[in-house]
Design an enzyme around this catalytic site. Structure first.
Site, mmCIF file in Angstrom:
data_model
loop_
_atom_site.group_PDB
_atom_site.id
_atom_site.type_symbol
_atom_site.label_atom_id
_atom_site.label_comp_id
_atom_site.label_asym_id
_atom_site.label_seq_id
_atom_site.Cartn_x
_atom_site.Cartn_y
_atom_site.Cartn_z
ATOM 1 N N PRO A 11 -23.423 -31.152 21.301
ATOM 2 C CA PRO A 11 -22.780 -31.678 22.505
ATOM 3 C C PRO A 11 -23.009 -30.846 23.758
ATOM 4 O O PRO A 11 -23.063 -29.618 23.705
ATOM 5 C CB PRO A 11 -21.287 -31.679 22.143
ATOM 6 C CG PRO A 11 -21.149 -30.764 20.984
ATOM 7 C CD PRO A 11 -22.456 -30.821 20.247
ATOM 8 N N ASN A 12 -23.145 -31.567 24.848
ATOM 9 C CA ASN A 12 -23.302 -31.023 26.201
ATOM 10 C C ASN A 12 -24.694 -30.455 26.479
ATOM 11 O O ASN A 12 -24.989 -30.118 27.632
ATOM 12 C CB ASN A 12 -22.225 -29.963 26.518
ATOM 13 C CG ASN A 12 -20.832 -30.536 26.410
ATOM 14 O OD1 ASN A 12 -20.524 -31.529 27.072
ATOM 15 N ND2 ASN A 12 -19.994 -29.977 25.559
ATOM 16 N N ARG A 19 -25.904 -27.477 33.621
ATOM 17 C CA ARG A 19 -24.689 -26.985 32.972
ATOM 18 C C ARG A 19 -24.654 -25.451 33.028
ATOM 19 O O ARG A 19 -25.531 -24.797 32.450
ATOM 20 C CB ARG A 19 -24.730 -27.434 31.505
ATOM 21 C CG ARG A 19 -23.634 -26.873 30.662
ATOM 22 C CD ARG A 19 -23.900 -27.133 29.188
ATOM 23 N NE ARG A 19 -22.780 -26.630 28.448
ATOM 24 C CZ ARG A 19 -22.789 -26.332 27.165
ATOM 25 N NH1 ARG A 19 -23.884 -26.513 26.446
ATOM 26 N NH2 ARG A 19 -21.723 -25.864 26.581
ATOM 27 N N TYR A 24 -26.907 -20.823 30.797
ATOM 28 C CA TYR A 24 -27.883 -21.594 30.014
ATOM 29 C C TYR A 24 -29.233 -21.775 30.702
ATOM 30 O O TYR A 24 -30.160 -22.314 30.095
ATOM 31 C CB TYR A 24 -27.282 -22.959 29.637
ATOM 32 C CG TYR A 24 -26.039 -22.836 28.779
ATOM 33 C CD1 TYR A 24 -26.113 -22.318 27.490
ATOM 34 C CD2 TYR A 24 -24.777 -23.206 29.271
ATOM 35 C CE1 TYR A 24 -24.974 -22.180 26.710
ATOM 36 C CE2 TYR A 24 -23.635 -23.072 28.498
ATOM 37 C CZ TYR A 24 -23.742 -22.555 27.212
ATOM 38 O OH TYR A 24 -22.616 -22.412 26.433
ATOM 39 N N ASN A 75 -29.188 -26.281 17.167
ATOM 40 C CA ASN A 75 -28.221 -25.681 18.089
ATOM 41 C C ASN A 75 -27.016 -26.615 18.075
ATOM 42 O O ASN A 75 -26.988 -27.621 18.783
ATOM 43 C CB ASN A 75 -28.791 -25.559 19.501
ATOM 44 C CG ASN A 75 -27.799 -24.871 20.434
ATOM 45 O OD1 ASN A 75 -26.630 -24.703 20.083
ATOM 46 N ND2 ASN A 75 -28.252 -24.485 21.617
ATOM 47 N N ALA A 78 -20.976 -26.525 20.670
ATOM 48 C CA ALA A 78 -19.580 -26.213 20.341
ATOM 49 C C ALA A 78 -19.225 -26.527 18.881
ATOM 50 O O ALA A 78 -18.315 -25.919 18.314
ATOM 51 C CB ALA A 78 -18.638 -26.956 21.283
ATOM 52 N N GLU A 99 -30.616 -21.469 12.976
ATOM 53 C CA GLU A 99 -29.551 -21.723 13.954
ATOM 54 C C GLU A 99 -29.969 -21.057 15.266
ATOM 55 O O GLU A 99 -30.321 -19.875 15.274
ATOM 56 C CB GLU A 99 -28.252 -21.098 13.424
ATOM 57 C CG GLU A 99 -27.071 -21.196 14.373
ATOM 58 C CD GLU A 99 -25.825 -20.480 13.811
ATOM 59 O OE1 GLU A 99 -25.868 -19.960 12.664
ATOM 60 O OE2 GLU A 99 -24.824 -20.428 14.547
ATOM 61 N N HIS A 101 -29.022 -20.383 19.428
ATOM 62 C CA HIS A 101 -28.123 -20.450 20.582
ATOM 63 C C HIS A 101 -28.867 -19.908 21.794
ATOM 64 O O HIS A 101 -29.516 -18.854 21.707
ATOM 65 C CB HIS A 101 -26.848 -19.643 20.343
ATOM 66 C CG HIS A 101 -26.079 -20.154 19.176
ATOM 67 N ND1 HIS A 101 -25.343 -21.315 19.229
ATOM 68 C CD2 HIS A 101 -25.981 -19.702 17.902
ATOM 69 C CE1 HIS A 101 -24.825 -21.546 18.039
ATOM 70 N NE2 HIS A 101 -25.195 -20.582 17.210
ATOM 71 N N ARG A 108 -19.636 -13.317 24.252
ATOM 72 C CA ARG A 108 -18.782 -14.214 25.041
ATOM 73 C C ARG A 108 -17.356 -14.242 24.464
ATOM 74 O O ARG A 108 -16.959 -13.300 23.792
ATOM 75 C CB ARG A 108 -19.446 -15.592 25.106
ATOM 76 C CG ARG A 108 -20.844 -15.518 25.758
ATOM 77 C CD ARG A 108 -21.548 -16.849 25.782
ATOM 78 N NE ARG A 108 -20.812 -17.820 26.602
ATOM 79 C CZ ARG A 108 -21.061 -19.131 26.584
ATOM 80 N NH1 ARG A 108 -22.016 -19.623 25.805
ATOM 81 N NH2 ARG A 108 -20.352 -19.943 27.347
HETATM 82 C C1 DQA Z 1 -24.390 -22.579 22.600
HETATM 83 C C2 DQA Z 1 -23.211 -21.603 22.512
HETATM 84 C C3 DQA Z 1 -21.921 -22.346 22.155
HETATM 85 O O1 DQA Z 1 -20.840 -21.431 22.090
HETATM 86 C C4 DQA Z 1 -21.599 -23.384 23.207
HETATM 87 O O2 DQA Z 1 -20.460 -24.133 22.831
HETATM 88 C C5 DQA Z 1 -22.750 -24.273 23.516
HETATM 89 C C6 DQA Z 1 -24.098 -23.729 23.545
HETATM 90 C C7 DQA Z 1 -25.672 -21.876 23.094
HETATM 91 O O3 DQA Z 1 -26.735 -22.497 22.973
HETATM 92 O O4 DQA Z 1 -25.618 -20.772 23.634
HETATM 93 O O5 DQA Z 1 -22.560 -25.444 23.837
HETATM 94 O O6 DQA Z 1 -24.659 -23.087 21.299
#
Ligand code: DQA
Length: 147
Positions: A11-12, A19, A24, A75, A78, A99, A101, A108
């Protein structure tokens, strides 16, 4: 016959580029798809690159990957920190799972320090920006070449 590498985005991540760019970066999801496709081509791999804001859709793609993929790069965004259901789905997969990120969740907020997905991941890449996806493609390409 080789199967694609599934690159799953949670998501997002459709908002990448606009964003929280200080966290990011400015690369959009479409740019990132292009970067991943080019790196996969260079490594002789095919990718299936998708994003969803819906947990069930990500779970359905993981189920598809059980027989349909040679590797998963995920990825979960959240959902990393909340989704036992995604972990349970990943536990049925026998191919390498990386995985990724973009940020480093460990530097964080406390609530980002825990990852369900890590329990099923072959490896985790965090904090390298969008280049982490390219590192993940290289890692899977190397693992498949060694297999
Ligand atoms: C994320 C890190 C997560 O904590 C966050 O909720 C994201 C992006 C990252 O790519 O750094 O949406 O996965």
């Amino acid at each position: 016959m080789s199967k694609p590498i599934y690159v799953l985005n949670g998501p997002n991540l459709n908002l990448l580029g606009m964003r929280e760019p200080d966290i990011y970066g400015h690369t959009t999801l479409a740019d990132l798809k292009g970067m991943c496709t080019a790196r996969a081509d260079a490594r002789g791999l095919e990718i299936f690159f998708v994003q969803s804001n819906r947990e069930y859709e990500i779970i359905d793609w993981i189920h598809e990957a059980i027989d349909g993929a040679d590797g998963i790069i995920i990825n979960p965004a959240a959902f990393t920190h909340t989704s036992l259901a995604i972990l349970d789905a990943l536990k049925n997969v026998n191919c390498p799972i990386i995985e990724v990120h973009i940020s480093n969740p460990h530097t964080r907020e406390d609530f980002r320090h825990f990852s369900y997905v890590t329990y099923a991941a072959t490896g985790t890449i965090a904090g390298l920006g969008v280049n982490g996806y390219l590192t993940a493609i290289d890692a899977i390409a190397d693992m498949l070449a060694d297999a």
